[in-house]
Scaffold this motif. Structure first.
Motif, PDB file in Angstrom:
ATOM      1  N   UNK A  36      52.843  41.510  32.885  1.00 29.89           N
ATOM      2  CA  UNK A  36      51.736  41.186  34.110  1.00 29.89           C
ATOM      3  C   UNK A  36      51.485  42.223  34.992  1.00 29.89           C
ATOM      4  N   UNK A  37      50.136  42.083  34.789  1.00 27.22           N
ATOM      5  CA  UNK A  37      49.371  43.185  35.938  1.00 27.22           C
ATOM      6  C   UNK A  37      48.997  44.345  35.048  1.00 27.22           C
ATOM      7  N   UNK A  38      49.022  44.381  33.670  1.00 27.74           N
ATOM      8  CA  UNK A  38      48.495  45.327  32.949  1.00 27.74           C
ATOM      9  C   UNK A  38      47.842  44.742  31.772  1.00 27.74           C
ATOM     10  N   UNK A  39      46.803  45.322  31.214  1.00 27.64           N
ATOM     11  CA  UNK A  39      46.174  44.901  30.445  1.00 27.64           C
ATOM     12  C   UNK A  39      46.898  44.926  28.896  1.00 27.64           C
ATOM     13  N   UNK A  40      46.703  43.924  27.935  1.00 28.90           N
ATOM     14  CA  UNK A  40      47.372  44.157  26.623  1.00 28.90           C
ATOM     15  C   UNK A  40      46.060  44.256  25.643  1.00 28.90           C
TER      16      UNK A  40
END
Length: 495
Positions: free
Chosen positions: A106-110
């Motif tokens: 959550x909160x970072x791109x994948x």
């Protein structure tokens, strides 16, 4: 590593309640080089704060990243804020950690190592396993590199560049958890999330001199619905010590009502009985390992015998067609992926979206005769059904083998830019020992018992029957005590 199916389920609290402390046995940290267990203990004793542990990991990461390139997204500010406000009371409270970039955090791109995912916004949610990691107390400082969608056994994505091996930066760190392996081996973080759909925990563990255990299918939190042969991928961590792996395993296994497997719990003691160990030297396709790997595996067999175990030769209970059948299953995942990416982009995928190997795999599947996948799945099912009878019929407790047919290769040797046919030929020989356990759903581990003359680590693989992770952990503790690897540090390191 292909995630053909992965669904959520909540259920780590029982494991957390059962694991109030982490084991202190077998592993003795090198001064200035603490594992996750010792880092957590230092925080609990008040020798350092969680903020200092996280700040130090960030500093080490910043120093190592230009040389090794294992980080694809940082989360330093949030990590420092979480450490300052309190990371909870889990056994690993305050210990810095990385999440592999195939999973949402959550909160970072994948981005999954792919150009196709670069425009995506940060993830709004995350899976139950990542939740369980955070309940254990770890502080995520960023995301580790992976090859495009985890397809290759080396971490050299075109979108982010190659991750380099701390033992020799001209060589591969393995894959698909190569970013995690490089970070742990070099001391940026004491352990890191990893996943394995065809060897992706065990391969980088072997390449980087780490301990890496692949759990049984359906074992971990969030994997309860993984019941089919095509559910290849499982998750765990890469560590320097057995105790770190065993402790995080106890914290993140599915221990709730209705779990697929009886819980293992926290394993802290080495093996107390003698085993009958089967030794497989040739890969699944019948290929022999390199002389260095053969010598290393024979040395591991002698170590087992010196500990009182009986080592007997054995052979895989399936034919060489297994490799091609697994490759077709792998290619079917690439085809599904290419189709979804093409649909989202509104055009046929090309090399601006996917690497040549991913496109080549999708094309391989498209050219397969009608019914080929179904026939391959029938043979893979038969191969899986032969696994337990192989152990029982030969009176085996454990099977050992190489992890890979060769030491860590030079960067580019199995990279995505190699012509497709050449790359498939190399992969068939190089990755000949790990895929069977993903099909059977059995646990297997790479143990860092040997280093060859060039100073490169070569892991030895040990596998057990489905659900028998406790036996593997006990054996690993025994091997760690008999032939410690804690004092072996790579040339490129933080300290």
């Amino acid at each position: 590593m292909i995630r053909l199916s992965r669904r959520a389920f909540a259920g780590a609290p029982l494991a957390l309640a059962a694991c109030a402390t982490v084991p202190e046995r077998a592993f003795r940290p090198t001064p200035g080089w603490p594992d996750a267990t010792e880092t957590a203990a230092m925080i609990r004793r008040g020798e350092i704060t969680a903020g200092q542990a996280v700040r130090s990991a960030i500093d080490r990461t910043l120093a190592l990243q230009p040389r090794l390139n294992f980080l694809v997204a940082s989360d330093f500010d949030r990590a420092l804020a979480r450490a300052a406000t309190g990371p909870g009371d889990g056994p690993f409270a305050g210990v810095p950690f990385l999440v592999k970039d195939l999973d949402d955090y959550r909160g970072l791109p994948t981005r999954s190592g792919s150009f196709s995912q670069l425009p995506l916004p940060p993830a709004q949610g995350q899976g139950p396993l990542i939740d369980a990691f955070e309940r254990a107390g770890v502080v995520v400082i960023g995301k580790s590199a992976t090859p495009e969608y985890g397809f290759l056994p080396t971490t050299e994505p075109a979108a982010f560049g190659p991750t380099r091996n701390p033992w020799d930066p001209t060589r591969s760190s393995g894959g698909s958890s190569g970013g995690a392996a490089a970070a742990v081996a070099a001391g940026a973080v004491p352990f890191a999330h990893a996943s394995d759909g065809g060897g992706s925990i065990r391969i980088p563990a072997s390449c980087c001199g780490l301990f890496g255990l692949k759990p049984s299918r359906g074992r971990m939190v969030g994997a309860r619905e993984q019941t089919k042969i095509s559910d290849l991928s499982v998750d765990h961590v890469l560590t320097r010590s057995v105790r770190d792996s065993a402790a995080m395993f106890a914290l993140t296994e599915d221990a709730g009502e209705g779990a697929q497997h009886p819980p293992v719990g926290l394993v802290t003691a080495p093996l107390r009985r003698r085993l009958r160990v089967g030794l497989v030297m040739e890969g699944m396709a019948g290929k022999a390992p390199s002389p260095e790997v053969r010598a290393a595996t024979e040395a591991s067999a002698r170590l087992l015998e010196s500990l009182g175990h009986t080592v007997v030769p054995t052979r895989w209970p399936t034919g060489p067609e297994f490799t091609q059948d697994f490759l077709l299953l792998w290619a079917s995942g690439a085809a599904q992926l290419a189709g979804a990416i093409g649909k989202a982009a509104g055009r046929q995928p090309d090399t601006t979206l996917l690497e040549p190997f991913s496109l080549g795999m999708a094309e391989m599947f498209a050219k397969a005769p009608p019914g080929a996948l179904g026939q391959a799945m029938e043979r893979l099912h038969a191969a899986a059904m032969a696994y337990d009878p192989w152990f029982v019929g030969n009176g085996l407790d454990v099977v050992m083998s190489p992890v890979l047919s060769a030491p860590p290769p030079p960067l580019g040797w199995v990279g995505p830019g190699v012509p497709f046919d050449t790359l498939v030929e190399r992969l068939t020989e190089y990755v000949g020992y790990t895929t069977y356990h993903n099909v059977t759903g059995a646990p297997a581990m790479s143990v860092p018992l040997n280093w060859i003359g060039a100073g490169l680590p070569v892991g030895t693989q040990f596998a057990a029957r489905v659900g028998h992770e406790a036996l593997l952990f006990q054996l690993a503790y025994q091997l760690e005590a008999a032939q410690p690897w804690a004092g072996r540090l790579p040339p490129v390191r933080a300290l």
